[in-house]
Design a protein around this motif. Structure first.
Motif, PDB file in Angstrom:
ATOM      1  N   GLY A  81       0.810  -1.210   0.000  1.00  0.00           N
ATOM      2  CA  GLY A  81       0.000   0.000   0.000  1.00  0.00           C
ATOM      3  C   GLY A  81       0.847   1.264   0.000  1.00  0.00           C
ATOM      4  O   GLY A  81       0.395   2.334  -0.447  1.00  0.00           O
ATOM      5  N   GLY A  82       2.092   1.146   0.493  1.00  0.00           N
ATOM      6  CA  GLY A  82       2.959   2.310   0.511  1.00  0.00           C
ATOM      7  C   GLY A  82       3.511   2.686  -0.852  1.00  0.00           C
ATOM      8  O   GLY A  82       3.879   3.845  -1.081  1.00  0.00           O
ATOM      9  N   ILE A  83       3.566   1.746  -1.791  1.00  0.00           N
ATOM     10  CA  ILE A  83       4.151   2.030  -3.105  1.00  0.00           C
ATOM     11  C   ILE A  83       3.432   3.165  -3.825  1.00  0.00           C
ATOM     12  O   ILE A  83       4.075   4.133  -4.262  1.00  0.00           O
ATOM     13  CB  ILE A  83       4.188   0.743  -3.959  1.00  0.00           C
ATOM     14  CG1 ILE A  83       5.200  -0.243  -3.366  1.00  0.00           C
ATOM     15  CG2 ILE A  83       4.545   1.074  -5.407  1.00  0.00           C
ATOM     16  CD1 ILE A  83       5.256  -1.580  -4.085  1.00  0.00           C
ATOM     17  N   PRO A  84       2.088   3.129  -3.979  1.00  0.00           N
ATOM     18  CA  PRO A  84       1.430   4.270  -4.639  1.00  0.00           C
ATOM     19  C   PRO A  84       1.548   5.567  -3.845  1.00  0.00           C
ATOM     20  O   PRO A  84       1.609   6.660  -4.427  1.00  0.00           O
ATOM     21  CB  PRO A  84      -0.026   3.820  -4.768  1.00  0.00           C
ATOM     22  CG  PRO A  84      -0.198   2.734  -3.770  1.00  0.00           C
ATOM     23  CD  PRO A  84       1.120   2.054  -3.682  1.00  0.00           C
ATOM     24  N   LEU A  85       1.612   5.458  -2.508  1.00  0.00           N
ATOM     25  CA  LEU A  85       1.761   6.661  -1.683  1.00  0.00           C
ATOM     26  C   LEU A  85       3.122   7.308  -1.932  1.00  0.00           C
ATOM     27  O   LEU A  85       3.214   8.522  -2.134  1.00  0.00           O
ATOM     28  CB  LEU A  85       1.597   6.307  -0.208  1.00  0.00           C
ATOM     29  CG  LEU A  85       1.858   7.447   0.795  1.00  0.00           C
ATOM     30  CD1 LEU A  85       0.871   8.589   0.564  1.00  0.00           C
ATOM     31  CD2 LEU A  85       1.773   6.937   2.226  1.00  0.00           C
ATOM     32  N   TRP A  86       4.183   6.507  -1.916  1.00  0.00           N
ATOM     33  CA  TRP A  86       5.515   7.054  -2.159  1.00  0.00           C
ATOM     34  C   TRP A  86       5.624   7.622  -3.573  1.00  0.00           C
ATOM     35  O   TRP A  86       6.260   8.658  -3.783  1.00  0.00           O
ATOM     36  CB  TRP A  86       6.580   5.968  -1.951  1.00  0.00           C
ATOM     37  CG  TRP A  86       6.564   5.376  -0.587  1.00  0.00           C
ATOM     38  CD1 TRP A  86       6.300   6.017   0.595  1.00  0.00           C
ATOM     39  CD2 TRP A  86       6.792   4.010  -0.247  1.00  0.00           C
ATOM     40  NE1 TRP A  86       6.361   5.132   1.645  1.00  0.00           N
ATOM     41  CE2 TRP A  86       6.665   3.895   1.161  1.00  0.00           C
ATOM     42  CE3 TRP A  86       7.102   2.870  -0.979  1.00  0.00           C
ATOM     43  CZ2 TRP A  86       6.830   2.694   1.840  1.00  0.00           C
ATOM     44  CZ3 TRP A  86       7.271   1.664  -0.304  1.00  0.00           C
ATOM     45  CH2 TRP A  86       7.128   1.578   1.072  1.00  0.00           C
ATOM     46  N   ALA A  87       4.999   6.954  -4.534  1.00  0.00           N
ATOM     47  CA  ALA A  87       5.027   7.441  -5.911  1.00  0.00           C
ATOM     48  C   ALA A  87       4.336   8.796  -6.017  1.00  0.00           C
ATOM     49  O   ALA A  87       4.842   9.728  -6.674  1.00  0.00           O
ATOM     50  CB  ALA A  87       4.368   6.431  -6.850  1.00  0.00           C
ATOM     51  N   ALA A  88       3.184   8.919  -5.343  1.00  0.00           N
ATOM     52  CA  ALA A  88       2.442  10.185  -5.391  1.00  0.00           C
ATOM     53  C   ALA A  88       3.238  11.315  -4.732  1.00  0.00           C
ATOM     54  O   ALA A  88       3.294  12.442  -5.243  1.00  0.00           O
ATOM     55  CB  ALA A  88       1.084  10.014  -4.712  1.00  0.00           C
ATOM     56  N   LEU A  89       3.846  11.016  -3.591  1.00  0.00           N
ATOM     57  CA  LEU A  89       4.641  12.034  -2.898  1.00  0.00           C
ATOM     58  C   LEU A  89       5.875  12.430  -3.720  1.00  0.00           C
ATOM     59  O   LEU A  89       6.281  13.594  -3.729  1.00  0.00           O
ATOM     60  CB  LEU A  89       5.065  11.514  -1.524  1.00  0.00           C
ATOM     61  CG  LEU A  89       3.937  11.341  -0.507  1.00  0.00           C
ATOM     62  CD1 LEU A  89       4.472  10.701   0.778  1.00  0.00           C
ATOM     63  CD2 LEU A  89       3.294  12.698  -0.196  1.00  0.00           C
ATOM     64  N   TYR A  90       6.467  11.455  -4.404  1.00  0.00           N
ATOM     65  CA  TYR A  90       7.625  11.727  -5.266  1.00  0.00           C
ATOM     66  C   TYR A  90       7.250  12.702  -6.380  1.00  0.00           C
ATOM     67  O   TYR A  90       7.947  13.700  -6.630  1.00  0.00           O
ATOM     68  CB  TYR A  90       8.129  10.406  -5.844  1.00  0.00           C
ATOM     69  CG  TYR A  90       9.217  10.532  -6.877  1.00  0.00           C
ATOM     70  CD1 TYR A  90      10.540  10.683  -6.509  1.00  0.00           C
ATOM     71  CD2 TYR A  90       8.924  10.461  -8.234  1.00  0.00           C
ATOM     72  CE1 TYR A  90      11.553  10.789  -7.452  1.00  0.00           C
ATOM     73  CE2 TYR A  90       9.917  10.552  -9.194  1.00  0.00           C
ATOM     74  CZ  TYR A  90      11.226  10.710  -8.802  1.00  0.00           C
ATOM     75  OH  TYR A  90      12.211  10.808  -9.741  1.00  0.00           O
ATOM     76  N   VAL A  91       6.118  12.437  -7.038  1.00  0.00           N
ATOM     77  CA  VAL A  91       5.676  13.310  -8.126  1.00  0.00           C
ATOM     78  C   VAL A  91       5.273  14.672  -7.575  1.00  0.00           C
ATOM     79  O   VAL A  91       5.606  15.722  -8.166  1.00  0.00           O
ATOM     80  CB  VAL A  91       4.507  12.666  -8.897  1.00  0.00           C
ATOM     81  CG1 VAL A  91       3.970  13.625  -9.949  1.00  0.00           C
ATOM     82  CG2 VAL A  91       4.957  11.362  -9.554  1.00  0.00           C
ATOM     83  N   LEU A  92       4.577  14.698  -6.437  1.00  0.00           N
ATOM     84  CA  LEU A  92       4.150  15.966  -5.835  1.00  0.00           C
ATOM     85  C   LEU A  92       5.364  16.811  -5.456  1.00  0.00           C
ATOM     86  O   LEU A  92       5.388  18.032  -5.705  1.00  0.00           O
ATOM     87  CB  LEU A  92       3.288  15.697  -4.603  1.00  0.00           C
ATOM     88  CG  LEU A  92       2.824  16.937  -3.818  1.00  0.00           C
ATOM     89  CD1 LEU A  92       1.975  17.840  -4.707  1.00  0.00           C
ATOM     90  CD2 LEU A  92       2.050  16.522  -2.569  1.00  0.00           C
ATOM     91  N   ALA A  93       6.376  16.189  -4.863  1.00  0.00           N
ATOM     92  CA  ALA A  93       7.586  16.922  -4.502  1.00  0.00           C
ATOM     93  C   ALA A  93       8.254  17.489  -5.747  1.00  0.00           C
ATOM     94  O   ALA A  93       8.746  18.629  -5.741  1.00  0.00           O
ATOM     95  CB  ALA A  93       8.554  16.002  -3.753  1.00  0.00           C
ATOM     96  N   GLY A  94       8.253  16.721  -6.818  1.00  0.00           N
ATOM     97  CA  GLY A  94       8.825  17.213  -8.070  1.00  0.00           C
ATOM     98  C   GLY A  94       8.076  18.412  -8.599  1.00  0.00           C
ATOM     99  O   GLY A  94       8.685  19.375  -9.082  1.00  0.00           O
TER     100      GLY A  94
END
Length: 514
Positions: free
Chosen positions: A475-488
């Motif tokens: 469940g953390g994989i999509p969360l980390w992906a979203a945060l990565y894109v948001l930070a970018g």
């Protein structure tokens, strides 16, 4: 690079990525079924060796060389002489494809025994395994003719701006293999032989699946064709060095199999399953972006728009790196739980899970380099320069084989995976250095630093949950992906904007939308 070109490449890449995602998911289901029914023993090693040969030839005669040579020439013929002339070239190409690849298939059937022994000489110590692999190879070999036809369909459809049917083609093969494995297991048949027949049936279905999309765009295989079509001649001249380059690359894989055949039983399977996991992000996004960019790069090269060409290539590479760096971080941090979740059942025991996870971490180190090399290679092909990648591929083969033979003495199959990662780095570095002399800087240092920093945070976050129950880290994989894109996006990175634009292009528009 204009906004319209940017949006078109993003849209095409998203189509390929979405279709490829479905294919990869089914591919994991297929691998899980095969792992559960075959495990990582004699039968599995024999099948993977047998399937690897037509798979290698597929890359030589299908998308690995023919498609890359076909699209630039098809685009030029369409721009200069019209679509009907380009269609004649496509039909003429099919004549040569059937003649050349058909001859290769006949030779493969006749010399299947010596060919199997040459690829996996270690099987000579086990006559039963060698005989099984040879029989499976004879069943699988005609697949190369069918999938080469699919590759030609892909070239025509991509050149006409259609990417869905070609990208969905592997879905058909995966369904055929899943059905074959389950049927063999349920009926108590030899699963390895059932899988070999599934490969052949899947190839036929892949070819048939492309025909409706071709007809919808006004193309049919019936019509004018010629053995002396000038477009085919031009494509052949471009294809010769491309085939050599693809042959060198695939020879790397075969030599890796050769070396692994001297290691303990199961080593070939460990490398296969680990490579499949690395191919997931590489295929879903890396291949999708380069596939979508090739027609645009070819069209720009054909019309002499060098500045726009460099801009498109740079954007493509930055988007590729934005995706592949965090993918590498996630695979390295979650290697063992991912392998265990996908394959750790049935005859795929904990020892196989641990060995495959080690290979996965080694392969993952080369993921960004392998991903970046694909759009670079497409750029050379678009400029009708097929010679440079051949020279670079030869250097990479020396690196791969030399390091592999050295490292396997200490690290066994993990050493072979590390050698592949190192050769990928050499491949990217050489191609980028040469291309930079023509189009300027491709990857700004500021973008590299930001992406590397964010990917390091992804690695630490994933590593912290690696030992938790699967539903937590999964469940953390999509969360980390979203945060990565948001930070970018918050950091003003163009790559993040391109990626979100790519995702938005797959969302349905409202009736009143533009």
């Amino acid at each position: 690079m204009t906004q319209s070109e940017h949006r078109q490449i993003a849209k095409n890449a998203s189509v390929v990525a979405a279709a490829t995602l479905l294919s990869r998911i089914l591919g994991f289901i297929r691998d899980a079924v095969v792992a559960a029914t075959l495990g990582a023993g004699l039968g599995a090693d024999a099948f993977f060796v047998a399937f690897r040969v037509p798979n290698v030839l597929r890359r030589l005669f299908a998308e690995g060389s023919m498609t890359m040579s076909f699209i630039p020439v098809f685009q030029r013929r369409k721009a200069e002489l019209g679509l009907d002339t380009a269609f004649v070239m496509a039909r003429s190409t099919l004549l040569w494809l059937v003649a050349v690849v058909g001859a290769v298939v006949i030779l493969g059937e006749v010399f299947a025994g010596p060919l199997t022994q040459a690829i996996a000489p270690g099987f000579g110590n086990n006559p039963g395994q060698l005989e099984t692999a040879t029989n499976l190879l004879r069943i699988c070999f005609p697949y190369i003719l069918l999938i080469s036809g699919v590759g030609l369909c892909m070239g025509v459809l991509n050149s006409l701006g259609h990417f869905t049917a070609p990208a969905l083609s592997p879905v058909v093969l995966n369904i055929a293999l899943i059905a074959a494995a389950l049927l063999g297991w349920r009926l108590g048949l030899d699963v390895a032989h059932c899988l070999a027949w599934g490969v052949l049936a899947g190839g036929a279905l892949q070819w048939l699946s492309q025909l409706p999309a071709l007809r919808a765009r006004g193309f049919t295989w019936r019509g004018e064709r010629s053995w002396r079509d000038p477009g085919v001649k031009r494509m052949g001249l471009l294809m010769l060095p491309t085939v050599v380059g693809a042959a060198v690359y695939q020879l790397n894989i075969l030599l890796g199999t050769l070396l692994a055949s001297f290691l303990p039983v199961g080593s070939i399977s460990y490398l296969y399953y680990a490579d499949r996991l690395v191919e997931f992000p590489l295929g879903v996004f890396g291949l999708a972006v380069s596939t979508a960019a090739l027609p645009s790069l070819s069209a720009l090269a054909a019309t002499g728009k060098d500045q726009e060409f460099g801009s498109v290539l740079s954007s493509t590479m930055r988007l590729t790196l934005f995706i592949s760096l965090p993918a590498m971080a996630g695979l390295m941090a979650l290697a063992e739980p991912i392998v265990g979740l996908l394959f750790g059942r049935g005859r795929f025991d904990p020892q196989a899970v641990a060995a495959t996870s080690q290979a996965l971490r080694a392969f993952a180190l080369g993921l960004p380099f392998a991903a970046l090399a694909r759009p670079l290679a497409s750029a050379f092909y678009a400029r009708e320069n097929t010679r440079t990648p051949v020279v670079v591929a030869g250097v990479c083969m020396v690196v791969n084989v030399g390091l592999g033979a050295l490292l396997m003495q200490v690290l066994a199959h993990v050493g072979l995976a590390l050698a592949v990662a190192a050769s990928s780095a050499v491949n990217f570095s050489a191609l980028a250095w040469i291309m930079r002399r023509h189009v300027g800087r491709l990857l700004p240092w500021r973008s590299l630093a930001r992406m590397a920093g964010l990917s390091a945070l992804v690695f630490l976050a994933a590593l912290a949950t690696a030992g938790a129950p699967f539903w937590i880290w999964l469940g953390g994989i999509p969360l980390w992906a979203a945060l990565y894109v948001l930070a970018g996006r918050l950091m003003g990175m163009d790559e993040a904007r391109m990626f979100t634009g790519m995702l938005r292009s797959r969302l349905p528009r409202r009736a009143g939308g533009a």
